[in-house]
Structure formats: C-alpha cells, structure tokens
Design a protein around this motif. Structure first.
Motif, PDB file in Angstrom:
ATOM      1  N   VAL A  63       0.846  -1.188   0.000  1.00 20.22           N
ATOM      2  CA  VAL A  63       0.000   0.000   0.000  1.00 20.22           C
ATOM      3  C   VAL A  63       0.882   1.239   0.000  1.00 20.22           C
ATOM      4  O   VAL A  63       1.931   1.276   0.643  1.00 20.22           O
ATOM      5  CB  VAL A  63      -0.950   0.014   1.221  1.00 20.22           C
ATOM      6  N   VAL A  64       0.456   2.236  -0.744  1.00 18.08           N
ATOM      7  CA  VAL A  64       1.123   3.537  -0.767  1.00 18.08           C
ATOM      8  C   VAL A  64       0.288   4.498   0.067  1.00 18.08           C
ATOM      9  O   VAL A  64      -0.913   4.639  -0.156  1.00 18.08           O
ATOM     10  CB  VAL A  64       1.276   4.060  -2.211  1.00 18.08           C
ATOM     11  N   THR A 115      -1.724   5.553  11.623  1.00 18.87           N
ATOM     12  CA  THR A 115      -2.176   5.185  10.282  1.00 18.87           C
ATOM     13  C   THR A 115      -1.388   4.001   9.744  1.00 18.87           C
ATOM     14  O   THR A 115      -1.961   3.047   9.192  1.00 18.87           O
ATOM     15  CB  THR A 115      -2.048   6.392   9.340  1.00 18.87           C
ATOM     16  N   ILE A 116      -0.066   4.011   9.907  1.00 19.82           N
ATOM     17  CA  ILE A 116       0.735   2.870   9.463  1.00 19.82           C
ATOM     18  C   ILE A 116       0.370   1.631  10.261  1.00 19.82           C
ATOM     19  O   ILE A 116       0.245   0.527   9.707  1.00 19.82           O
ATOM     20  CB  ILE A 116       2.240   3.185   9.587  1.00 19.82           C
ATOM     21  N   ALA A 121      -2.234  -3.729  10.429  1.00 19.24           N
ATOM     22  CA  ALA A 121      -3.258  -4.603  11.014  1.00 19.24           C
ATOM     23  C   ALA A 121      -4.223  -5.131   9.963  1.00 19.24           C
ATOM     24  O   ALA A 121      -4.860  -6.175  10.164  1.00 19.24           O
ATOM     25  CB  ALA A 121      -4.032  -3.849  12.099  1.00 19.24           C
ATOM     26  N   GLN A 122      -4.355  -4.432   8.832  1.00 27.09           N
ATOM     27  CA  GLN A 122      -5.225  -4.903   7.747  1.00 27.09           C
ATOM     28  C   GLN A 122      -4.543  -5.946   6.871  1.00 27.09           C
ATOM     29  O   GLN A 122      -5.148  -6.461   5.935  1.00 27.09           O
ATOM     30  CB  GLN A 122      -5.663  -3.728   6.867  1.00 27.09           C
ATOM     31  N   GLY A 123      -3.277  -6.231   7.138  1.00 29.33           N
ATOM     32  CA  GLY A 123      -2.577  -7.276   6.402  1.00 29.33           C
ATOM     33  C   GLY A 123      -1.601  -6.781   5.354  1.00 29.33           C
ATOM     34  O   GLY A 123      -1.003  -7.607   4.631  1.00 29.33           O
ATOM     35  N   PHE A 124      -1.401  -5.482   5.245  1.00 26.88           N
ATOM     36  CA  PHE A 124      -0.421  -4.986   4.277  1.00 26.88           C
ATOM     37  C   PHE A 124       0.983  -5.245   4.806  1.00 26.88           C
ATOM     38  O   PHE A 124       1.371  -4.763   5.869  1.00 26.88           O
ATOM     39  CB  PHE A 124      -0.629  -3.492   4.030  1.00 26.88           C
ATOM     40  N   ARG A 125       1.761  -6.005   4.035  1.00 32.65           N
ATOM     41  CA  ARG A 125       3.124  -6.321   4.449  1.00 32.65           C
ATOM     42  C   ARG A 125       4.083  -5.159   4.187  1.00 32.65           C
ATOM     43  O   ARG A 125       5.091  -5.006   4.873  1.00 32.65           O
ATOM     44  CB  ARG A 125       3.626  -7.559   3.682  1.00 32.65           C
ATOM     45  N   THR A 126       3.766  -4.358   3.153  1.00 34.77           N
ATOM     46  CA  THR A 126       4.660  -3.274   2.754  1.00 34.77           C
ATOM     47  C   THR A 126       3.898  -1.961   2.735  1.00 34.77           C
ATOM     48  O   THR A 126       2.816  -1.870   2.141  1.00 34.77           O
ATOM     49  CB  THR A 126       5.250  -3.537   1.357  1.00 34.77           C
ATOM     50  N   VAL A 127       4.455  -0.937   3.382  1.00 34.60           N
ATOM     51  CA  VAL A 127       3.877   0.404   3.385  1.00 34.60           C
ATOM     52  C   VAL A 127       4.926   1.370   2.841  1.00 34.60           C
ATOM     53  O   VAL A 127       6.015   1.508   3.412  1.00 34.60           O
ATOM     54  CB  VAL A 127       3.451   0.844   4.797  1.00 34.60           C
ATOM     55  N   VAL A 128       4.593   2.003   1.725  1.00 32.99           N
ATOM     56  CA  VAL A 128       5.494   2.971   1.097  1.00 32.99           C
ATOM     57  C   VAL A 128       4.864   4.356   1.233  1.00 32.99           C
ATOM     58  O   VAL A 128       3.674   4.532   0.966  1.00 32.99           O
ATOM     59  CB  VAL A 128       5.741   2.638  -0.386  1.00 32.99           C
ATOM     60  N   LEU A 129       5.653   5.331   1.645  1.00 32.15           N
ATOM     61  CA  LEU A 129       5.152   6.673   1.910  1.00 32.15           C
ATOM     62  C   LEU A 129       5.294   7.557   0.679  1.00 32.15           C
ATOM     63  O   LEU A 129       6.404   7.727   0.150  1.00 32.15           O
ATOM     64  CB  LEU A 129       5.915   7.291   3.088  1.00 32.15           C
TER      65      LEU A 129
END
Length: 434
Positions: A63-64, A115-116, A121-129
C-alpha cells in the motif's frame, strides 16, 4: 508604489481562488476500484479518517500512503495511476486538517504512526510513503523518530509541550518517495519571510532597503517581465529573514513562558491574584505574522534557475506582492504552533535534520517548473538522504501540482501520468512487486 499599483491592476482579469481547479483532485479512476472510508486513530488515540483504495479484482500486499500536515490527500491525483498498477493507496488526514494554527509536528508523528499501524493490522506487508509537498518533511520526521530507540526520540515540542513519542509504538515504513517536497514548512517560510517588516504589529510599515518589492532594489511588476536583484541585496535580505525569524521565535517563547509562569504561580499566589493568574495561564497565545511571500526567486529567474514561470503558487497567477500583502502563509499561529511548524529555526521537521537518519529506499522527484520548490532543494534532499538505495529524477515542464507548464509541457504526456508510469511505478515494482 505606482509600479506596484499598475501591476495589481493588470492582473484584475486573473482567476479568483474559487475558480481555480482543486489541484489534488484526481481526474478519473477505474470504476472497479474499491473505496473504503477508514475510521482509525493516532498512536495517542486521537480519531482520524482516510480513504483506502483497493485495485479492482485483487488485494495487494503493498500500500502507498499519502498524508500532509493540513491538506486533504484522500483524493490524491496519483490514486488512479497507482491502483491501476495494482497497488493499494490510502490518503489519510491528520488532526490539523485544513487548519494548522496550533499544529505540533510532534503530535503529527502520532497520526502517521497510528495510520501505518492500522494498515499493518489490515494485512499490508509493505507500506510505502508518498511524501508529496509538505508530506515530505512530515514523513521524513516520522521515519527519523521511528528509527531511533524510544529513549532517543523527541519528547517535547519546541514550546516545551510534552509529546511522549518515547512511549508510543512507531511502526517503520518500507520506503519513501519525496514528490515535489519542500525542505520543511519552517525552512520553506524562512526563505519567504519579508525582512522589510519594521513592526510585527504593523502590516504596512517597511524598511525600503530590505524590500524586494521596491523598484530601487531591482523589482519590476511581474507583468512587465523579470526582476533583477543584486547578489549583495539577496545576501542582506537572507540574513534579515533569519533575524526576523529569531525575533518571532523570541516573542513566541516569551508568551509561552508568561502563561507557564502564571500556572506555576497559581498554587502559592494570594487569593485576590489567582483569578488573574488563572486567566493568564489558560491563554494559548496567538501571533499574527504578516508578509510571508517575499522570496526573490519568485521574480528573478536567474536565482536558482529552473523551468518555472514567474510568480508563486500562493499568488494564483498574480504578482507575489499580492500574496505578500494579502493572505500569505502562516498568518495566524499559536506561539507553540509557530515554533513547531513554521519556524525555520525551531521546527524539528526539516529535511536537513531528518533525512540523514532515513535509511529506507528513497526516491526524490523534482518538478522542474515548480514555482515554490526548486531543483537545488530537491538535489539537496537527495544528497543528505541516509539511504543506500536512493534515486533522483527530474520531471520536466511540471508544476508543483504536476500540471503541464508552457508550450513544451503541452506537447508531453500529462506530468501526473509521466511520473506514475515512468518513475514511481517502475521504482515500486523493482522493490515491491504488486
């Protein structure tokens, strides 16, 4: 002054603020994209909201995330392109949405953390800002704090207000894209404070020797063509801008200390003095900061050369003198909000301070026709970044909001499509396939 008046009159035909298209609204989006209104909370429990976009027919693990200290990025212009490429996208608001008069960047860190954390917690393994505009200094400050051991984090705002980042969970993000990102709201304003202000209580009184809007210093109204400012004048102006910021900082701290002293004195003061002391202690002092759009680069294109047209994004096509004496930036701020957000000397949220500690993969994108953020600033952000994996890209003939600029820009694909398809999406796919 006659030249200034003529310049203002020549721009009477310019569009009003109300008629200008909102720059961060996306143009079209796939009807199959699923949109979810998100109600979540900051790391300190403050309620927040956002919109999560999931691509049609799939649930990606990447997710971005886009956020800004005060702007609404829930309808960010890159949501359509990123979801079309198979990535989820979330635009989240902060507690200071549309009004940053009392904004503490230290509390904004808690908003990003919550927010991250919700996305993880929703299951996103990768968070890109997606660190767009003011989101750049916000996210870089967050990553700096998240990378530090809790005992080494900031625990007080510049005003002295306690913000217990050492007691919060700050989940790390996986990457950051600085897109048309300025060096920090305070650093940005430091180069725009009008140093010719003589009295902070008088919006008109001027020292002509430091006035970039005085023809004797090289000014020409924008409709007549470029101004030319001598190097000596620019150097003196820059030093005077810093001196003005120091004065405002001192005034802010003095007002904060007055309220703090009254609060301390309440416990031992005679009964007849307590009502007055209580009222002083309850005050949240405000500052009026006049004339905050005075950067010679607005009108002299030989300073920090780029593809930009003359002017500022805050003047809506008119001579920047309009914004300087009109609404401007950071007009009404609490003393503590000024120190944390708009002071170029006190704010913690400055890329020069934070990016050296940011080590996640980093992409810096410079919009070459941006009227308020310049290539030298983007290159400097790239240089000071502490990331081993970092890249720098220049987007030609693109404004701050990634609209095409000039005849050459009109011949190219829309900058929002170019930056997505040719830069951001390939950068994401090389590291985190959708």
């Amino acid at each position: 002054m006659a030249q200034i008046v003529a310049g203002l009159q020549s721009h009477d035909h310019m569009p009003s603020v109300e008629r200008i298209v909102l720059p961060h609204c996306y143009r079209t989006i796939d009807a199959g994209v699923r949109r979810e209104i998100v109600d979540h909370a900051a790391a300190d429990g403050y309620p927040l909201t956002g919109i999560l976009y999931r691509p049609a027919r799939r649930d990606p693990a990447v997710v971005v995330l886009a956020m800004h200290p005060r702007a609404d990025f829930t309808r960010h212009y890159l949501a359509p392109q990123l979801t079309a490429a198979g990535y989820a996208f979330m635009g989240a608001t902060t507690r200071y949405l549309n009004h940053d008069a009392d904004a503490l960047h230290e509390r904004l860190v808690a908003d990003v953390a919550g927010t991250i954390g919700w996305l993880r917690a929703q299951g996103f393994r990768t968070v890109v800002l997606l660190a767009n505009s003011g989101g750049g200094s916000l996210f870089a400050f967050y990553l700096q704090q998240a990378a530090r051991p809790p005992a080494e984090r900031v625990t007080r705002a510049p005003s002295g207000d306690r913000v217990p980042l050492d007691e919060m969970t700050l989940p790390m993000a996986d990457g950051i894209c600085l897109l048309a990102a300025h060096p920090g709201e305070g650093a940005f304003l430091l180069d725009r404070l009008d140093p010719s202000v003589v009295d902070e209580a008088d919006p008109i009184a001027t020292n002509p020797r430091l006035d970039m809007y005085d023809p004797r210093n090289g000014y020409r109204p924008m409709h007549e063509g470029p101004s030319r400012y001598a190097p000596g004048f620019v150097a003196e102006l820059r030093a005077a801008q810093r001196a003005r910021c120091e004065r405002i900082d001192r005034a802010a701290l003095a007002r904060i200390e007055e309220a703090r002293h009254a609060k301390k004195a309440l416990g031992t003061a005679p009964a007849e003095e307590r009502p007055h002391l209580a009222r002083v202690a309850l005050q949240r002092p405000y500052l009026l900061i006049y004339r905050t759009l005075a950067d010679p680069r607005y009108l002299d294109p030989t300073l920090d050369p780029s593809e930009r047209p003359l002017g500022s994004i805050f003047s809506f096509g008119r001579d920047p003198v309009v914004g300087n004496y009109g609404e401007g930036l950071a007009r009404a701020m609490t003393a503590r909000g000024w120190l944390s957000t708009w002071s170029g000397l006190s704010s913690h949220a400055a890329l020069e301070q934070t990016l050296p500690e940011v080590t996640v993969p980093t992409l810096v994108v410079c919009a070459m026709a941006d009227m308020d953020i310049y290539p030298s600033e983007c290159r400097r952000a790239f240089e000071v970044s502490g990331a081993a994996d970092k890249a720098y890209v220049e987007l030609s003939h693109a404004s701050h909001y990634l609209y095409p600029v000039g005849p050459e820009g009109a011949k190219l694909r829309h900058p929002q499509d170019r930056v997505a398809d040719e830069t951001i999406v390939p950068w994401l796919r090389a590291r985190w396939p959708a």
